[in-house]
Enzyme design. Structure first.
Site, short mmCIF file in Angstrom:
data_model
loop_
_atom_site.label_atom_id
_atom_site.label_comp_id
_atom_site.label_asym_id
_atom_site.label_seq_id
_atom_site.Cartn_x
_atom_site.Cartn_y
_atom_site.Cartn_z
N SER A 174 14.55 -3.89 -9.96
CA SER A 174 15.12 -3.64 -8.64
C SER A 174 16.56 -4.11 -8.51
CB SER A 174 14.25 -4.27 -7.56
OG SER A 174 13.95 -5.60 -7.92
N GLY B 44 1.18 -0.65 -4.55
CA GLY B 44 -0.10 -1.35 -4.54
C GLY B 44 -0.83 -1.14 -5.84
N CYS C 201 12.46 -11.08 8.65
CA CYS C 201 12.34 -12.12 7.62
C CYS C 201 13.69 -12.78 7.36
CB CYS C 201 11.74 -11.54 6.34
SG CYS C 201 12.48 -10.00 5.80
N ASP D 277 17.28 -8.85 -6.61
CA ASP D 277 17.05 -8.26 -5.28
C ASP D 277 16.91 -9.32 -4.19
OD1 ASP D 277 14.00 -8.85 -5.05
OD2 ASP D 277 14.19 -7.82 -6.96
N TYR E 68 14.02 -3.75 -1.84
CA TYR E 68 13.09 -4.01 -2.92
C TYR E 68 11.90 -3.05 -2.96
CZ TYR E 68 9.50 -6.58 -5.55
OH TYR E 68 8.53 -6.94 -6.43
N CYS F 75 0.84 -1.20 0.00
CA CYS F 75 0.00 0.00 0.00
C CYS F 75 0.87 1.25 0.00
CB CYS F 75 -0.93 0.14 1.19
SG CYS F 75 -2.15 -1.18 1.28
S1 SF4 Z 1 9.84 -8.93 8.40
FE1 SF4 Z 1 10.56 -6.85 8.84
S2 SF4 Z 1 12.29 -6.53 7.39
FE2 SF4 Z 1 11.12 -8.27 6.62
S3 SF4 Z 1 9.68 -7.37 5.13
FE3 SF4 Z 1 8.61 -7.52 7.13
S4 SF4 Z 1 8.91 -5.50 8.10
FE4 SF4 Z 1 10.42 -5.71 6.43
#
Ligand code: SF4
Length: 496
Positions: free
Chosen positions: A315, A64, A468, A378, A274, A37
């Site tokens: 990217s 988005g 992540c 990316d 990204y 978004c």
């Molecule tokens: S886990 Fe954290 S670093 Fe990974 S995409 Fe989500 S907000 Fe971004």
């Protein structure tokens, strides 16, 4: 693509992967993380705020592409126009001209919670407080949506709509007071623009996970947007970010700010990899500059004897230029991207699915043929696209393909508004880098190190969300399969 163990073309270790139907939907062609978004708001007496908001959203379209909407007010009533589709599909010059006013907000949506439907398109409008309704646009994702829904006695669904319900539920409370009461109790990522008849409000979660920046218009007036690129397009000069845990109000008296919670910054590291446009400036550094430096870092961490460097557009382009510069290898446009991918509403068919990555990218045979390639991308999410990419380059005559990735392996899902995949679908979650290299068929594969990536941003490791990659979630998240109801939420506190 489905990994079929009986298919002789599938390497044996592909059997370790879960079977995933990665059917190519032309509307959601990219396998990579999907943005979630873009928001825009403007207070500008005497200006055509609907059209300025249109251009602001146009600059944020990458965040988005499912729906778009604009709300305006002339001081007496709020008008909302929203629909499914891209910004330039939803709005016409005549439609914008029919939306007068000096206050406006806008939103472009990719659904991370709630169905992709007209009802969930934003801005969300609610009849509300003293003498005015409200309209709200949200970038992010709440992790306590179920609790909010339970408190309101409505089905759990779109977190943004529920947020609007909460903010509008007491007709005797001003919008400012409602935000100050409700915002501290929201859990998750939220960069929000909101308006009533007279003002634009912008507030951001205490972790500041998603971006939100305020700018000043040359003839007076103010704008606020997810990225500085949306301020640039309307001629606004970026002034500062909305701080984590801060409420900013824009009206005829200027910009006012109040804090609703202490700041504990954890900005999304993936915005640099990204999500954000290259010209977005965050913490006084352009995303493009950081991406270029990540490419240099990759060249230092993983040099390779090769002939040319190519990018996976768009990217990977800045990092590929950085890799080429640092390594001394020539940079070439070895892949051409179809610019109109994602701009069709044709339903996916089996024959379209079989085209796979070829719908999006084409190799330039004269450039890649007979050469040893460094290919800069990316990120890798499920691995299927990388596998198709390597196969496509080799069938176009590439002698060797050395993949260089601008992010560490993605091992964990995002709960803060980026639609990546479930943990079971993430190839980085349970395969080693060597196994992934073999699966995608590359001659070598290297992911930039986490520290190497962070060092190219203007922020420190502990100021960033990088969950992540390393699993360190700054906001407690529900167990993946037990869903949101596991988060404790003090309903009494909300009513206090
Ligand atoms: S886990 Fe954290 S670093 Fe990974 S995409 Fe989500 S907000 Fe971004």
């Amino acid at each position: 693509m489905t990994t079929d163990p009986s298919d002789p073309a599938v390497p044996p270790d592909a059997r370790r992967l879960p079977v995933v139907d990665d059917g190519v939907d032309p509307r959601r062609l990219a396998e990579g993380p999907r943005e979630e978004c873009g928001v825009f708001g403007i207070f500008a007496p005497g200006e055509d705020v609907a059209t300025l908001t249109y251009y602001g959203l146009y600059a944020l379209q990458h965040r988005g592409q499912e729906s778009a909407g604009i709300a305006t007010s002339d001081g007496s009533r709020i008008m909302v126009h929203k629909d499914m589709g891209l910004v330039n599909q939803v709005f016409t010059p005549a439609g914008l001209a029919a939306m007068p006013g000096h206050v406006a907000i806008g939103h472009c949506r990719y659904s991370t919670t709630g169905a992709s439907s007209w009802a969930n398109a934003q801005p969300a409008y609610r009849e509300s407080t003293v003498g005015s309704g409200i309209a709200l646009g949200h970038n992010g994702n709440l992790v306590n949506t179920a609790e909010i829904a339970r408190m309101l006695g409505v089905p759990s669904g779109n977190d943004s709509g529920l947020m609007a319900d909460l903010l509008a539920r007491d007709p005797d409370v001003s919008v400012e007071a409602a935000i100050m009461e409700v915002a501290p109790k929201l859990v998750g990522a939220f960069s929000v623009v909101l308006m009533d008849n007279e003002r634009v409000y912008a507030f951001r979660d205490p972790h500041g996970i998603r971006p939100l920046v305020v700018g000043r218009l040359p003839k007076g007036g103010w704008a606020v947007a997810s990225e500085t690129s949306a301020l640039d397009i309307v001629g606004a000069i970026p002034v500062r970010e909305v701080a984590p845990g801060e409420l900013v109000m824009l009206d005829e008296d200027g910009m006012h700010a109040r804090r609703f919670a202490p700041a504990t910054p954890h900005f999304c590291l993936f915005e640099w990899v990204y999500l954000a446009r290259p010209d977005h400036v965050q913490a006084e550094r352009s995303v493009l500059f950081s991406r270029r430096e990540v490419g240099r870092q990759l060249a230092r961490e993983a040099p390779v004897d090769a002939d040319i460097v190519i990018a996976v557009p768009d990217s990977g382009r800045d990092a590929a230029a950085g890799y080429a510069s640092e390594s001394g290898l020539p940079f070439a446009d070895g892949l051409v991207k179809n610019r109109y991918v994602g701009r069709t509403f044709i339903e996916p068919t089996d024959s379209l699915r079989q085209l796979g990555i070829r719908l999006k990218l084409s190799p330039v045979r004269e450039i890649v043929g007979g050469r040893r390639l460094v290919v800069v991308d990316d990120s890798i999410v499920r691995g299927n696209t990388s596998r198709q990419l390597v196969a496509m380059l080799k069938s176009a005559g590439a002698e060797e393909v050395h993949l260089r990735i601008c992010a560490p392996p993605i091992k964990n899902p995002c709960y803060y508004g980026i639609d990546m995949a479930t943990r079971a679908q993430l190839i980085g979650a349970d395969m080693t880098v060597d196994e992934i290299r073999d699966y995608v068929g590359a001659d070598s594969l290297h992911y930039v190190s986490l520290q190497g990536l962070v060092d190219q941003t203007p922020m420190a490791m502990d100021e960033l969300c990088r969950a992540c990659f390393d699993g360190q979630y700054p906001i407690p998240v529900p167990d993946e399969h037990e869903h949101l109801a596991q988060i404790k939420f003090d309903l009494d506190a909300l009513d206090a």
